[in-house]
Structure formats: C-alpha cells, structure tokens
Scaffold this active site. Structure first.
Site, PDB file in Angstrom:
ATOM      1  N   TRP A 219       0.876  -1.180   0.000  1.00 40.97           N
ATOM      2  CA  TRP A 219       0.000   0.000   0.000  1.00 40.97           C
ATOM      3  C   TRP A 219       0.906   1.220   0.000  1.00 40.97           C
ATOM      4  CZ3 TRP A 219      -0.213   3.992   3.654  1.00 40.97           C
ATOM      5  CH2 TRP A 219      -1.081   5.018   3.282  1.00 40.97           C
TER       6      TRP A 219
ATOM      7  N   GLU B 139      -2.919  -2.949  -2.751  1.00 46.79           N
ATOM      8  CA  GLU B 139      -4.099  -2.411  -2.048  1.00 46.79           C
ATOM      9  C   GLU B 139      -4.454  -1.016  -2.553  1.00 46.79           C
ATOM     10  OE1 GLU B 139      -3.388  -1.817   2.139  1.00 46.79           O
ATOM     11  OE2 GLU B 139      -5.477  -1.336   2.567  1.00 46.79           O
TER      12      GLU B 139
ATOM     13  N   LYS C 205      -6.933   2.559  -2.760  1.00 51.21           N
ATOM     14  CA  LYS C 205      -7.562   3.471  -1.801  1.00 51.21           C
ATOM     15  C   LYS C 205      -8.206   4.625  -2.546  1.00 51.21           C
ATOM     16  CE  LYS C 205      -6.477   5.723   2.561  1.00 51.21           C
ATOM     17  NZ  LYS C 205      -5.484   5.901   3.615  1.00 51.21           N
TER      18      LYS C 205
ATOM     19  N   ASP D 103      -9.523  -3.338   1.145  1.00 46.81           N
ATOM     20  CA  ASP D 103      -9.654  -2.791   2.498  1.00 46.81           C
ATOM     21  C   ASP D 103     -11.072  -2.226   2.626  1.00 46.81           C
ATOM     22  OD1 ASP D 103      -7.591  -1.178   4.812  1.00 46.81           O
ATOM     23  OD2 ASP D 103      -9.661  -0.527   4.502  1.00 46.81           O
TER      24      ASP D 103
ATOM     25  N   HIS E 111     -11.699   1.611   2.196  1.00 50.82           N
ATOM     26  CA  HIS E 111     -11.065   2.353   1.103  1.00 50.82           C
ATOM     27  C   HIS E 111     -11.965   2.670  -0.076  1.00 50.82           C
ATOM     28  CE1 HIS E 111      -6.597   1.492   2.255  1.00 50.82           C
ATOM     29  NE2 HIS E 111      -7.298   2.013   3.238  1.00 50.82           N
TER      30      HIS E 111
ATOM     31  N   HIS F  72      -8.453  -6.519   4.127  1.00 55.37           N
ATOM     32  CA  HIS F  72      -8.173  -5.720   5.316  1.00 55.37           C
ATOM     33  C   HIS F  72      -9.537  -5.453   5.934  1.00 55.37           C
ATOM     34  CE1 HIS F  72      -3.880  -3.971   4.687  1.00 55.37           C
ATOM     35  NE2 HIS F  72      -3.897  -5.279   4.866  1.00 55.37           N
TER      36      HIS F  72
ATOM     37  N   ASP G  92     -12.060   6.711   5.892  1.00 58.05           N
ATOM     38  CA  ASP G  92     -11.125   5.620   6.180  1.00 58.05           C
ATOM     39  C   ASP G  92     -10.579   5.763   7.595  1.00 58.05           C
ATOM     40  OD1 ASP G  92      -9.122   3.638   5.951  1.00 58.05           O
ATOM     41  OD2 ASP G  92      -7.672   5.140   5.297  1.00 58.05           O
TER      42      ASP G  92
ATOM     43  N   ASP H  14     -10.457   3.473  10.173  1.00 52.54           N
ATOM     44  CA  ASP H  14      -9.776   2.348  10.806  1.00 52.54           C
ATOM     45  C   ASP H  14     -10.203   2.069  12.240  1.00 52.54           C
ATOM     46  OD1 ASP H  14      -7.738   1.470   8.679  1.00 52.54           O
ATOM     47  OD2 ASP H  14      -7.489   3.631   8.739  1.00 52.54           O
TER      48      ASP H  14
ATOM     49  N   ASP I 244      -7.082  -4.609   9.790  1.00 49.47           N
ATOM     50  CA  ASP I 244      -6.353  -3.349   9.673  1.00 49.47           C
ATOM     51  C   ASP I 244      -7.105  -2.231  10.380  1.00 49.47           C
ATOM     52  OD1 ASP I 244      -4.753  -1.236   8.966  1.00 49.47           O
ATOM     53  OD2 ASP I 244      -5.305  -1.218   6.849  1.00 49.47           O
TER      54      ASP I 244
HETATM   55  C1  RNT Z   1      -3.837   2.641   4.666  1.00 50.12           C
HETATM   56  C2  RNT Z   1      -3.935   1.189   4.347  1.00 50.12           C
HETATM   57  C3  RNT Z   1      -2.814   0.333   4.833  1.00 50.12           C
HETATM   58  C4  RNT Z   1      -2.336   0.703   6.233  1.00 50.12           C
HETATM   59  C5  RNT Z   1      -1.340  -0.251   6.828  1.00 50.12           C
HETATM   60  C6  RNT Z   1      -0.655   0.324   7.999  1.00 50.12           C
HETATM   61  O1  RNT Z   1      -4.978   3.338   4.375  1.00 50.12           O
HETATM   62  O2  RNT Z   1      -5.156   0.679   4.798  1.00 50.12           O
HETATM   63  O3  RNT Z   1      -3.161  -0.994   4.750  1.00 50.12           O
HETATM   64  O4  RNT Z   1      -3.418   0.825   7.115  1.00 50.12           O
HETATM   65  O5  RNT Z   1      -0.486  -0.697   5.868  1.00 50.12           O
HETATM   66 ZN    ZN Z   2      -5.448  -1.432   4.702  1.00 52.03          ZN
END
Ligand code: RNT
Ligand code: ZN
Length: 419
Positions: free
Chosen positions: A186, A227, A229, A260, A263, A287, A295, A297, A327
């Site tokens: 990523w 990955e 985003k 993810d 994302h 993720h 985003d 998390d 994640d």
């Molecule tokens: C960031 C991505 C990525 C990170 C990690 C730390 O938006 O989701 O995967 O969260 O690599």
């Molecule tokens: Zn991620």
C-alpha cells in the site's frame, strides 16, 4: 461461565442447526482451520521501531493517547501474546517493515531477513504464521506524498529497492514458517488538490511495480498483494493507486488483490466485490476494518458488513482463496482489548456464516422462491450460533463472553501502566 451449561447449550444448538442441514462440528473445524492475520500496528499506533521520533505520515492517523503502548519489539510481542491468549483459533501476525528488530539503524532499502530473525523465532515458538508489508510512509523520501510514482527517478528507485528487499523478508517468513507470507503493498501516493496530469503518475507506478516485482519467488513462500484506496488525509483529490488501477494490475500481473473495507465510497461495500474479483484474480487479501464516515480504521465490529464479507467468502467456497487480515489502529482505548474485540468479531462473523443454512437458501433462490429466501435469511440471524461460539471458546481454552476483559485489566495494571 459454567462449562456444563455451555456444553448443554451447544448440544441443543447442534440439533437446531442439524434440522436445517447444517453440521456444527464441521463448521467449527472450518473455523479452526482459517487463520486470521492480526496486524501488529494496533499495538503501538503504527509507530514502528526505526526511531522513537518518526511521525506517522501518508494520510493515515491513529488518534488518542491511551497509556501503555508498546515501545519495543519485546513489549509488542508480549502484548500480542496476551491478546492471543484471549482469542481462539489460528492466528498469523502481519508485520510492517518499520517493525524490524535490529540493534543498529538500518535504511529502508537495506533491510534484510536478519533484521527479522527475532520475529521468526517468536512466531515459531508461538505457532504463528507471518505476513509482511513494505513501509512506504513515515519517511523523508515520502514527504512529497509520492513514492513509487514520484517524478524523481532516484526516489522511485529507493522505494523499488525497499519493495525488493521486503519481498526477500516475506519469502524468508514463508520458508521458515511453512506457509506463504502475503506481502501487501500500500502506498500513500496522491494529491490534495486536483492534479492536471492523472495519467503520468499511474504510468510511473505501473512501471515501478513491474520493476520491484520482477524477480520470480516461489508462491509457496511469498505472495505479492496490492491495495487500492479512494483518498487519504492530504490526498483528497487523487490517489495514484485507485481501485481500477490495482484491480487491473493484479489481474494482468497475477498478483493478489487486497480489498480494504475502509477504502471505498461510504456506501460501496467490499462484500459485493469479492465474487467479481475472484473471477479474475486468484488470491484475494482482505483488510477487515470499520470505516466511520471515512477511512477511519475503527476496531472491527460485529456489524452488517463484517458479516456480509464472511458470508461471501463462505457462500462462494472461497476460504482457500481469500486471506483474512485485519487493519485498524485505535489509540483511544486499551490496545490489547482492541485486538481481542476486533479479531473475535471477525471470527464470530465467520462462524455465523459457516452456520448459515446456505444450501436451503440457494435452493430457494434457484426456484425463484424469494419469499422463502428472505424469511430464512432473517430467521437465521437468531439461530443459536452464539452457543456454538461459546463452546468453541471453551474448546480452545479462551474465556467465554466478556470474561476476557478481566485479563486485559489485570495486564493493564501490572504491565501497561508501569511502562
Ligand atoms: C492505509 C492502508 C494500509 C495501512 C497499513 C498500515 O490506508 O489501509 O493498509 O493501514 O499498511
Ligand atoms: Zn489497509
């Protein structure tokens, strides 16, 4: 909780599910065989061990200042061991390059397997698999917000070297631990405001990735994943590695694709992407996380989307082609609890999916009996799947229900608070 009651409740649940054609013992075997890749970075707010004063960059943020975060590899491993003693089933640990365990400073493009031997020894001892990520943020050479797509060739080459070095570490993990390590790429590359040229950075990224991934590595040990985003903080208008970019990249280059859950657009769900992507991409990596408006998390919750993701994997028989990773990074609550809550929720959602009367639902759908499909879908939410979960926890010698919180509080008082 009383063990006898749990066993009685399980026997009852087993009967209820059997009537619907679902074998609870088989579901538990499948659950037990499915690893969850737990990300190390929840334990220290994505700081890593390169140097104590590196600030997190790349448009991601861990907010909060809950005390007791791990500041050394030994502390992080101890914290993960504590969390894992409260989580049933098979676990893997997902490391980032910045989590190297080395006595001297090593530049990102110079990292080697030897800087991760202590992690491998620990993983062997704990019976864990390892996954890996090159770290293309929190570094002066990422300060322009561009890395593999940077216009400066020297900067691109630095990061290409870093990805190449990371693949060697990932391969080493797979070789030592006997299961392929997923190495997920990523990158934060993007722009805050409308770029004039959206194409050239994407061409440079494709070219850099091709160079970085050119060496063939045995997929028995290592797999590359990419990955996408939609946007990041400071990269609101444009991300180079968009969904279309990486889906096409993975499909044409044969890499895995990482989806993810945070994302995409707020109403766009990765659960609906799994089946489509599985037709064109052999391996998917997830993720699993909880977006809140953006985003953000947050810790994985037992919410509709987490359940939908797991149902898609199970219903389409994709358990051996979808690697489940987590994640999230919440610095406002006890970090060990965050791991326990998030991982147990992912597992509960997976178990509930494994206990779904899928054959009956599919039969209703094939005969266009959509009334039965809806009725049975809704009734299956209140089937006694939680009794099966409790039983699974006792079988795995981890606390049932909320009991695990006592362990976390004890550990907080004796370990986290005296750091
Ligand atoms: C960031 C991505 C990525 C990170 C990690 C730390 O938006 O989701 O995967 O969260 O690599
Ligand atoms: Zn991620």
């Amino acid at each position: 909780m009383n063990k006898e009651h749990i066993t009685t409740a399980y026997q009852h649940a087993k009967g209820v599910f059997a009537e619907l054609g679902v074998d609870t013992d088989k579901a538990l075997q499948q659950l037990n065989a499915t690893p969850i890749s737990v990300h190390c970075w929840q334990g220290d707010d994505v700081k890593g061990f390169e140097s104590p004063d590196v600030a997190l960059s790349g448009g991601i943020q861990a907010t909060g200042n809950y005390p007791g975060a791990a500041t050394t590899p030994d502390q992080l491993r101890a914290d993960m061991e504590k969390a894992f003693s409260l989580i049933p089933g098979k676990k893997r640990v997902n490391l980032h390059a910045i989590y190297l365990d080395s006595d001297e400073k090593v530049e990102r493009d110079e990292i080697k397997p030897e800087h991760f031997t202590r992690w491998v020894e620990w993983a062997k001892q704990q019976g864990l698999g390892l996954d890996f990520n090159p770290t293309l943020f929190s570094h002066p050479k990422a300060d322009d917000g561009l890395t593999l797509s940077h216009p400066d060739e020297d900067i691109r080459n630095f990061w290409i070297k870093h990805v190449k070095a990371s693949r060697k570490i990932s391969e080493y993990f797979g070789r030592e631990l006997g299961s392929p390590s997923f190495m997920n790429i990523w990158i934060p590359d993007g722009m805050k405001d409308q770029p004039v040229d959206r194409l050239l950075p994407r061409q440079r990224l494709a070219d850099s990735l091709d160079k970085a991934l050119s060496e063939k590595i045995d997929p028995a040990f290592h797999k590359d994943a990419v990955e996408s985003k939609l946007f990041g903080i400071g990269a609101e208008a444009y991300t180079v590695g968009s969904n279309e970019f990486y889906l096409a990249y993975a499909a044409t280059r044969g890499t895995a694709l990482c989806l993810d859950a945070g994302h995409f657009h707020p109403t766009e769900m990765i659960s609906d992407k799994i089946s489509a992507c599985s037709i064109y991409v052999q391996d998917l990596l997830l993720h699993v996380t909880r977006p809140v408006r953006w985003d953000s998390d947050h810790v994985v919750s037992f919410d509709d989307e987490t359940q939908a993701i797991m149902r898609e994997i199970v219903r389409n028989d994709l358990l051996n082609r979808v690697a489940i990773g987590l994640d999230f990074f919440d610095a406002s609550i006890n970090r060990i609890a965050a791991w326990v809550i998030g991982t147990r929720n992912a597992q509960k959602a997976l178990l509930k999916a494994l206990l779904e009367p899928t054959a009956k639902l599919k039969a209703a759908e094939t005969t266009f009996d959509f009334t039965t499909r809806l009725a049975l879908t809704e009734e299956s939410h209140s089937l006694p799947w939680a009794a099966v979960w409790d039983y699974y926890c006792t079988q795995n010698h981890v606390p049932v229900g909320f009991d695990w919180m006592h362990d976390v509080k004890d550990y907080e008082a004796t370990v986290n608070q005296v750091r």
